[in-house]
Design a protein around this motif. Structure first.
Motif, mmCIF file in Angstrom:
data_model
loop_
_atom_site.group_PDB
_atom_site.id
_atom_site.type_symbol
_atom_site.label_atom_id
_atom_site.label_comp_id
_atom_site.label_asym_id
_atom_site.label_seq_id
_atom_site.Cartn_x
_atom_site.Cartn_y
_atom_site.Cartn_z
ATOM 1 N N SER A 119 0.847 -1.197 0.000
ATOM 2 C CA SER A 119 0.000 0.000 0.000
ATOM 3 C C SER A 119 0.877 1.239 0.000
ATOM 4 O O SER A 119 1.849 1.317 0.748
ATOM 5 N N ILE A 120 0.481 2.197 -0.811
ATOM 6 C CA ILE A 120 1.253 3.450 -0.899
ATOM 7 C C ILE A 120 0.435 4.588 -0.305
ATOM 8 O O ILE A 120 -0.778 4.673 -0.507
ATOM 9 N N HIS A 121 1.122 5.453 0.440
ATOM 10 C CA HIS A 121 0.487 6.589 1.119
ATOM 11 C C HIS A 121 0.879 7.867 0.374
ATOM 12 O O HIS A 121 2.033 7.999 -0.062
ATOM 13 N N PRO A 122 -0.041 8.834 0.215
ATOM 14 C CA PRO A 122 0.277 10.050 -0.555
ATOM 15 C C PRO A 122 1.494 10.800 -0.012
ATOM 16 O O PRO A 122 2.231 11.427 -0.763
ATOM 17 N N ARG A 123 1.714 10.751 1.289
ATOM 18 C CA ARG A 123 2.834 11.496 1.868
ATOM 19 C C ARG A 123 4.024 10.579 2.200
ATOM 20 O O ARG A 123 5.167 10.888 1.899
ATOM 21 N N TYR A 124 3.760 9.458 2.816
ATOM 22 C CA TYR A 124 4.850 8.579 3.291
ATOM 23 C C TYR A 124 5.344 7.611 2.217
ATOM 24 O O TYR A 124 6.302 6.882 2.456
ATOM 25 N N GLY A 125 4.706 7.569 1.071
ATOM 26 C CA GLY A 125 5.109 6.606 0.043
ATOM 27 C C GLY A 125 4.965 5.185 0.567
ATOM 28 O O GLY A 125 3.936 4.822 1.154
ATOM 29 N N LEU A 126 6.029 4.377 0.390
ATOM 30 C CA LEU A 126 5.987 2.976 0.853
ATOM 31 C C LEU A 126 6.593 2.826 2.243
ATOM 32 O O LEU A 126 6.674 1.708 2.766
ATOM 33 N N TRP A 127 6.992 3.964 2.852
ATOM 34 C CA TRP A 127 7.756 3.893 4.105
ATOM 35 C C TRP A 127 6.870 4.009 5.330
ATOM 36 O O TRP A 127 6.983 4.948 6.124
ATOM 37 N N ALA A 198 13.406 -2.661 -4.634
ATOM 38 C CA ALA A 198 12.189 -2.224 -5.341
ATOM 39 C C ALA A 198 11.493 -1.118 -4.542
ATOM 40 O O ALA A 198 11.042 -0.114 -5.100
ATOM 41 N N ARG A 199 11.457 -1.302 -3.225
ATOM 42 C CA ARG A 199 10.842 -0.283 -2.366
ATOM 43 C C ARG A 199 11.666 1.013 -2.410
ATOM 44 O O ARG A 199 11.118 2.113 -2.451
ATOM 45 N N ARG A 200 12.984 0.853 -2.434
ATOM 46 C CA ARG A 200 13.873 2.027 -2.467
ATOM 47 C C ARG A 200 13.816 2.761 -3.794
ATOM 48 O O ARG A 200 14.188 3.937 -3.884
ATOM 49 N N ALA A 201 13.402 2.081 -4.856
ATOM 50 C CA ALA A 201 13.348 2.733 -6.177
ATOM 51 C C ALA A 201 12.168 3.693 -6.277
ATOM 52 O O ALA A 201 12.130 4.548 -7.164
ATOM 53 N N CYS A 202 11.214 3.586 -5.389
ATOM 54 C CA CYS A 202 10.006 4.419 -5.453
ATOM 55 C C CYS A 202 10.358 5.872 -5.123
ATOM 56 O O CYS A 202 10.972 6.149 -4.095
ATOM 57 N N PRO A 203 9.976 6.820 -6.011
ATOM 58 C CA PRO A 203 10.306 8.227 -5.747
ATOM 59 C C PRO A 203 9.399 8.896 -4.707
ATOM 60 O O PRO A 203 9.712 9.987 -4.236
ATOM 61 N N ALA A 204 8.308 8.255 -4.333
ATOM 62 C CA ALA A 204 7.359 8.897 -3.395
ATOM 63 C C ALA A 204 7.872 8.809 -1.953
ATOM 64 O O ALA A 204 8.437 7.792 -1.558
ATOM 65 N N ARG A 206 10.321 9.993 -0.304
ATOM 66 C CA ARG A 206 11.751 9.647 -0.118
ATOM 67 C C ARG A 206 12.273 10.074 1.254
ATOM 68 O O ARG A 206 13.120 9.408 1.834
ATOM 69 N N GLU A 207 11.754 11.217 1.749
ATOM 70 C CA GLU A 207 12.275 11.720 3.023
ATOM 71 C C GLU A 207 11.885 10.823 4.199
ATOM 72 O O GLU A 207 12.385 10.964 5.301
#
Ligand code: B12
Length: 238
Positions: A119-127, A198-204, A206-207
């Protein structure tokens, strides 16, 4: 203390965690009853985003020793919040069966499924991940869940889909055995020490990327769970 969502949010944040939305459970949500048999009228999700939690966990007594350290930390911290706010705690670990945390997450926040399946979050991305939930007998004033678009909708390159060296994460699914074998091999050192490529490649988001020590902790827990072939009762891989 009776439940006041603002006070609860502050207490969750003071523990290094994040309130991940709330909702009023309906029949299809499979939310268990409270220990006294009453139906849950409100569910509040608690999770981590980025590495704020890690800083708290690293200083905790649980971190020092033993099995399932992060799960034991989550039980203590979320258990104390439950006592203070007169709620009952629920956890994503301890299965099978597992409580449907991802389904609840999609009810509580604007989450989308990424091409990787996570699941991807608009702010946190995959993190981000979930560490527990609180259920209340009271019907609390829950914040409105505003629909936001998925970061993947505007990500034309989708680098996540080409990043796994063994093709374990593709649109057609997740090959857990191939992923685990790679991460446990010398060639998988980067995934093991710094987190899934793969998770690290996601640009969303990043911080919010996990610090290396946290990424390594989760990846080692994942490898261990697969090695023990216990389809983990723990949620430490997350
Ligand atoms: C069992 C489990 C696993 C297992 C089994 C997965 C399988 N396909 O066999 C294993 C150990 C492999 C696993 C791995 C990971 N998991 Co996992 N996992 C769970 C758990 C505890 C139960 C899921 C379940 O069986 N539900 C019941 C069934 C009926 O529902 P379902 O929706 O069909 O469940 C499927 C999906 O959840 C999927 N799944 C579970 N984890 C992952 C990870 C990826 C990358 C994908 C594509 C699918 C997937 O597998 C389930 C069975 O097919 C949930 C927590 C929960 N309570 O939901 C976390 C959970 C889904 N996992 C999570 C995460 C983050 C991971 C990891 C990415 C963690 C990490 N190391 O960084 C890893 C993947 C390794 C990597 N490449 O990085 C998070 C997802 C959060 C998010 N952002 O979406 C959750 C919600 C845990 C949490 N505390 O937040 N996981």
């Amino acid at each position: 203390m009776s439940a006041d969502l603002d006070a609860l949010r502050d207490a969750i944040e003071a523990a290094g965690l994040v309130m991940r939305g709330a909702f009023r459970p309906g029949e299809g949500d499979a939310v268990p009853a409270l220990p006294d048999g009453r139906a849950a009228e409100t569910l509040v999700l608690i999770g981590n985003a980025g590495s704020r939690m890690w800083a708290e966990f690293e200083c905790s007594p649980e971190f020092a020793a033993g099995e399932d350290r992060l799960d034991r930390w989550s039980r203590r911290v979320i258990g104390q919040l439950a006592l203070r706010f007169r709620a009952a705690p629920l956890y994503p670990f301890g299965g099978p069966p597992w409580l449907p945390f991802l389904r609840w997450a999609a009810r509580a926040e604007s989450l989308h499924s990424s091409p990787l399946g996570l699941s991807i979050h608009p702010r946190y991305g995959l993190w981000h991940a979930y560490r527990g939930a609180l259920i209340f007998a009271e019907s609390l004033e829950v914040p409105e869940c505003r629909a936001e678009t998925s970061p993947c909708d505007e990500c034309w390159d989708q680098p996540c889909l080409d990043a796994c060296p063994v093709g374990a994460l593709t649109r057609s699914g997740y090959d857990v055995a191939a992923c685990a074998a790679h991460v446990a091999s010398p060639a998988g050192c980067s995934c093991l020490m710094q987190g899934c490529l793969a998770r690290r490649a996601c640009p969303a988001g990043r911080e919010f990327r996990y610090v290396p020590a946290q990424a390594e902790f989760h990846m080692r827990a994942f490898v261990k769970a697969r090695r023990c072939e216990r389809r983990t009762t723990s949620s430490e891989p997350a």
